[in-house]
Structures are given as C-alpha cells and as structure tokens.
Enzyme design. Structure first.
Site, short mmCIF file in Angstrom:
data_model
loop_
_atom_site.label_atom_id
_atom_site.label_comp_id
_atom_site.label_asym_id
_atom_site.label_seq_id
_atom_site.Cartn_x
_atom_site.Cartn_y
_atom_site.Cartn_z
CG HIS A 254 -126.00 57.12 -87.44
ND1 HIS A 254 -125.95 58.39 -86.93
CD2 HIS A 254 -126.60 56.34 -86.51
CE1 HIS A 254 -126.50 58.38 -85.72
NE2 HIS A 254 -126.90 57.16 -85.44
CD GLU A 312 -131.15 49.91 -84.69
OE1 GLU A 312 -131.96 49.12 -85.15
OE2 GLU A 312 -131.43 50.71 -83.78
N1 ACO Z 1 -128.87 51.31 -97.52
C1 ACO Z 1 -128.87 51.83 -98.76
N2 ACO Z 1 -128.89 53.15 -99.02
C2 ACO Z 1 -128.91 53.97 -97.97
C3 ACO Z 1 -128.89 53.51 -96.65
C4 ACO Z 1 -128.87 52.11 -96.44
N3 ACO Z 1 -128.86 51.60 -95.20
N4 ACO Z 1 -128.91 54.56 -95.81
C5 ACO Z 1 -128.93 55.65 -96.57
N5 ACO Z 1 -128.94 55.31 -97.89
C6 ACO Z 1 -128.91 56.19 -99.03
C7 ACO Z 1 -130.28 56.83 -99.28
O1 ACO Z 1 -131.06 56.04 -100.13
C8 ACO Z 1 -129.88 58.15 -99.89
O2 ACO Z 1 -129.54 57.91 -101.22
P1 ACO Z 1 -129.88 58.99 -102.35
O3 ACO Z 1 -129.21 60.25 -101.92
O4 ACO Z 1 -129.32 58.38 -103.58
O5 ACO Z 1 -131.37 59.13 -102.34
C9 ACO Z 1 -128.60 58.51 -99.15
O6 ACO Z 1 -128.03 57.28 -98.73
C10 ACO Z 1 -128.81 59.40 -97.95
O7 ACO Z 1 -129.88 58.86 -97.18
P2 ACO Z 1 -130.71 59.68 -96.12
O8 ACO Z 1 -132.00 58.97 -95.85
O9 ACO Z 1 -130.76 61.11 -96.51
O10 ACO Z 1 -129.81 59.56 -94.85
P3 ACO Z 1 -130.25 59.92 -93.41
O11 ACO Z 1 -129.07 60.47 -92.75
O12 ACO Z 1 -131.47 60.77 -93.38
O13 ACO Z 1 -130.71 58.50 -92.86
C11 ACO Z 1 -130.83 56.45 -91.77
C12 ACO Z 1 -130.09 57.79 -91.86
C13 ACO Z 1 -132.32 56.68 -91.61
C14 ACO Z 1 -130.33 55.69 -90.54
C15 ACO Z 1 -130.55 55.63 -93.06
O14 ACO Z 1 -129.16 55.46 -93.23
C16 ACO Z 1 -131.26 54.28 -93.09
O15 ACO Z 1 -132.42 54.22 -93.47
N6 ACO Z 1 -130.56 53.17 -92.69
C17 ACO Z 1 -131.18 51.85 -92.64
C18 ACO Z 1 -132.04 51.72 -91.40
C19 ACO Z 1 -131.22 51.58 -90.12
O16 ACO Z 1 -130.19 50.92 -90.09
N7 ACO Z 1 -131.72 52.26 -89.06
C20 ACO Z 1 -131.07 52.28 -87.74
C21 ACO Z 1 -130.32 53.58 -87.56
S1 ACO Z 1 -129.34 53.57 -86.13
C22 ACO Z 1 -130.29 54.23 -84.93
O17 ACO Z 1 -131.09 55.08 -85.14
C23 ACO Z 1 -130.14 53.76 -83.56
#
Ligand code: ACO
Length: 375
Positions: A254, A312
């Site tokens: 998140h 989620e």
């Molecule tokens: N699984 C694996 N790796 C992840 C995940 C995940 N669910 N989430 C983040 N990471 C990793 C990224 O690959 C990144 O790695 P890196 O630095 O080695 O490249 C690091 O963690 C940081 O990721 P960001 O994308 O910068 O994190 P951000 O805060 O922008 O993203 C997000 C948050 C979009 C929710 C992300 O965690 C994600 O894509 N999760 C999966 C989708 C999901 O569950 N969405 C629902 C969100 S809840 C809501 O909005 C109601």
C-alpha cells in the site's frame, strides 16, 4: 521530492484538508469522522455512516429513519436507464465497472441537482445489480424500499432477502471502505468539482479512477490466487514462483500503510464471522495461511519495503462469502466509497479553488519549424 519540487505520484504532497478521515500508515490507524474505523464499521448501518460523513455527527433514531427513507426513494432506475443497460448487456462484453460508469452519468437526466448526492448513493447498487442480472440473462429486480441499503443490494442481486448476518457483513464492508483520505479516486473527484463542474461528473470520474488494478481493481485477482493455491502447503511454491518472475502479489502493499492495513483486520474478522454462520470456514483458513506466507515472502524478496496485507485481500473473501462474483467486487467497492467521494466533493466545493499543480518540462527546446516538404 527532487530539487525542482517534483514528487512522482505526488507522494508526500498534502493537497487537501479534510474532516472526513485520517490515515496513519505508520501505525495502521484509520479514523472516520472522529471514530476509529474498527468501532464504526462493525456497528453502524451504511445509512448512519453516510449521514455522519455528510453532517459531521451521528443521526438520532428519527433522523436515521428519515434519511434511510429519503435515500431509498431514489433507488428505482427510470425505464430509459434500464433500457440502456439492457442494450449494453446484449451488445458487448462490457465490464460491470464500465456499465456503472455509463449509467451513473445518466443521473443528470432525471434527478434535480439538489438530489444528486442522495440519488448517487441510492442508485449505484441498483445499476450494478440490474446490469449484473441482465448480463446473466435475468430480469433486473426492483428495489425493496423496506430493506436497509446493504440488504436491498443483496436482494436485488439474488432475489432473496439476505439474513441479518449477511446484511451485517456487507454493511461492515461498505462502512470499512467508505472513505480513505486522499486516495486516487477521491482526488480525481475533488479535481473535477474544483473546476466548478458538478457532482455527477465528479463521481463518474472517480469510478473511472477506481477501476484500475492499482487502486480498486485488485480483489478479484487476490481471490483467484487463493483458489489457484488451493491448499496452504502449496502457498510457498506458488508465491515464490510469482515473485521470482517479478510479479506483484495482489492484495499486498500500500502506498500509505507500512503495517497491516487496519481494514484488513476488520474484514478478516467479518469474514470469519460470516463464514462461521453462512459459509465455508476452510476457505477462510486457507486465505489466512496464504496471507501469512505471502507477508513473510514479501519481507524476504522486498526487504525494507514493509509490504503488508491491504484491504483488497479480505474484501475478496468476504464478498465471495456473500455470494458475489469477482466481477462485482470493484463495483461493490464503488457502492461503499461513493459516500466518501460525495463528502469530499462537498468539502472541495466549500473551498472553491481550482486544483492546478505544475509540471516539469522534460521535452526538447529550440526546435525550428520545418515545412512539410522538407521533413
Ligand atoms: N507484490 C510484490 N512486490 C510489490 C508489491 C506486491 N504486491 N507491492 C509493491 N511491491 C514492490 C515493488 O515491486 C517495488 O519493488 P522495487 O523497489 O524492488 O522495484 C516496491 O515494492 C515498492 O513498490 P511501489 O510500486 O513503489 O509501491 P507503491 O506504494 O507505489 O504501490 C501498490 C502501492 C500500487 C498498492 C502496490 O503495493 C501494488 O501494486 N500492490 C498490488 C496491487 C494491489 O493490491 N492493489 C490494491 C491496493 S489497495 C487500494 O488501493 C484500495
């Protein structure tokens, strides 16, 4: 933020003031209009929470009844909207979110502006349920105005009056997701009304923003993952394979929460209660096991990122337990969040200032025009 003030994704930028909700991602705290979400979500009806957000106080018993009645009045869709939904359902494989987006914009047509907010709350579930039934080749079910908002949604989907435990479970879900600071869809809505455009346009825009998998579109894939894993002992191999390929685990991570999302806790408890009363407790145990494995693998693969369970993951399980198909998960999220969107729009209208950030130009300069025959 870089030296030119550019903050990718606007991370860390405070772009609004609100009395509606406060998210503290470091300690996993969510306050909704003064109440810890844990206290509000599992006790209030959805109508009470809407009233709270819009009036900044809980209703009295009389006000609650009057408000429920006032909202219910707008549930029925006019025939032209049902015809539109029928046409769309017959012609294409339009996703429920797209049908919701389309039909929400029709509220302009037959509802006086002063009632747009009430009609948005009341009609979103009717649009979702009607379209869903039409896609299944069934006739839409007219709303039952004697039922509470959440119960009526379940009734319009299945044609059966839900049990109190099912109604409570959906109310807990809708209340849990009703507002969440300046999330992407709320921001989109505020940007739209800030131009002095109208509420229906703002909510239509917010629905578009919620549709994306990085915001509201993840619960379906999160549940698919649990089903594909099938047994707790297979979770590690399955999840490692995904992470080795660089894939994201849906339902984890998140932007704001760096500990377990408090909403995951509420929905996990609500799912456990629902599955114990009306469902399959083994599926709940499987999901718990998958969650535990995923969180420990994310710590191993992405150290320091603090990737925890988000809202989620248990949304999927709870809504599945209520008999909802995964195509209905994000539209149901919209049915809960719409009250928060509207309240934010009302706040933004009171501020009366256009939202207009800056951009940093990264393109070419000093180009010279070349007539077409010389290019
Ligand atoms: N699984 C694996 N790796 C992840 C995940 C995940 N669910 N989430 C983040 N990471 C990793 C990224 O690959 C990144 O790695 P890196 O630095 O080695 O490249 C690091 O963690 C940081 O990721 P960001 O994308 O910068 O994190 P951000 O805060 O922008 O993203 C997000 C948050 C979009 C929710 C992300 O965690 C994600 O894509 N999760 C999966 C989708 C999901 O569950 N969405 C629902 C969100 S809840 C809501 O909005 C109601």
């Amino acid at each position: 933020m870089n030296t030119n003030g550019f903050s990718p994704g606007l991370a860390g930028v405070v772009a609004a003031q609100t009395r509606l909700s406060r998210v503290n991602g470091q300690i996993g705290e969510l306050i909704i209009a003064g109440f810890p979400v844990e206290e509000l979500a599992s006790q209030a009806t959805y109508e009470e929470v809407v009233y709270l957000l819009w009036h900044d106080r809980l209703p009295t018993a009389q006000e609650k009844d009057d408000f429920q009645h006032a909202l219910a009045k707008w549930r029925t869709l006019p025939p032209f909207v049902l015809t539109l939904l029928k046409e769309v359902a017959q012609r294409s494989e339009t996703a429920v979110m797209d049908a919701l987006h389309l039909a929400t914009s029709t509220i302009h047509v037959d509802v006086p502006t002063a009632y747009h907010a009430q009609a948005l709350i009341a009609r979103l579930p009717t649009i979702v349920a009607s379209y869903w039934r039409l896609v299944q080749g069934k006739d839409p079910i007219a709303p039952n105005n004697n039922l509470r908002h959440a119960a009526n949604f379940l009734y319009m989907l299945s044609g059966e009056e839900p049990s109190e435990s099912q109604t409570r479970a959906l109310e807990t879900y809708l209340n849990t997701v009703v507002d969440h600071g300046l999330n992407a869809s709320t921001f989109a809505g505020r940007v739209i009304v800030a131009t002095e455009s109208d509420m229906v346009s703002a909510i239509t825009g917010a629905i578009g923003a919620l549709k994306g998998p990085l915001h509201g579109g993840a619960p379906g894939p999160a549940l698919d993952m649990v089903f594909e894993i099938g047994a707790v002992e297979k979770a590690e191999t399955y999840l490692r394979a995904k992470l080795d390929k660089g894939e994201r685990l849906m339902g984890f991570g998140h932007r704001v929460y760096k500990v377990r999302d408090p909403r995951a806790e509420i929905l996990s408890a609500a799912a456990e209660k629902l599955f114990a009363n009306d469902g399959d407790l083994a599926l709940y145990e499987l999901a718990k096991g998958v969650e535990e494995t995923a969180v420990s693998l994310l710590a191993e693969y992405k150290p320091g990122r603090n990737l925890q369970t988000n809202v989620e993951f248990y949304t999927a399980l709870l809504l599945h337990g209520l008999g909802l198909d995964s195509d209905l998960f994000t539209p149901t999220f919209a049915c809960g969040r719409v009250a928060g969107w509207i309240a934010h729009c009302q706040e933004q209208q009171a501020v009366s200032r256009i939202i207009r950030p800056l951009s940093q130009y990264t393109g070419e300069t000093n180009r010279q025009w070349q007539p077409i025959h010389t290019r």
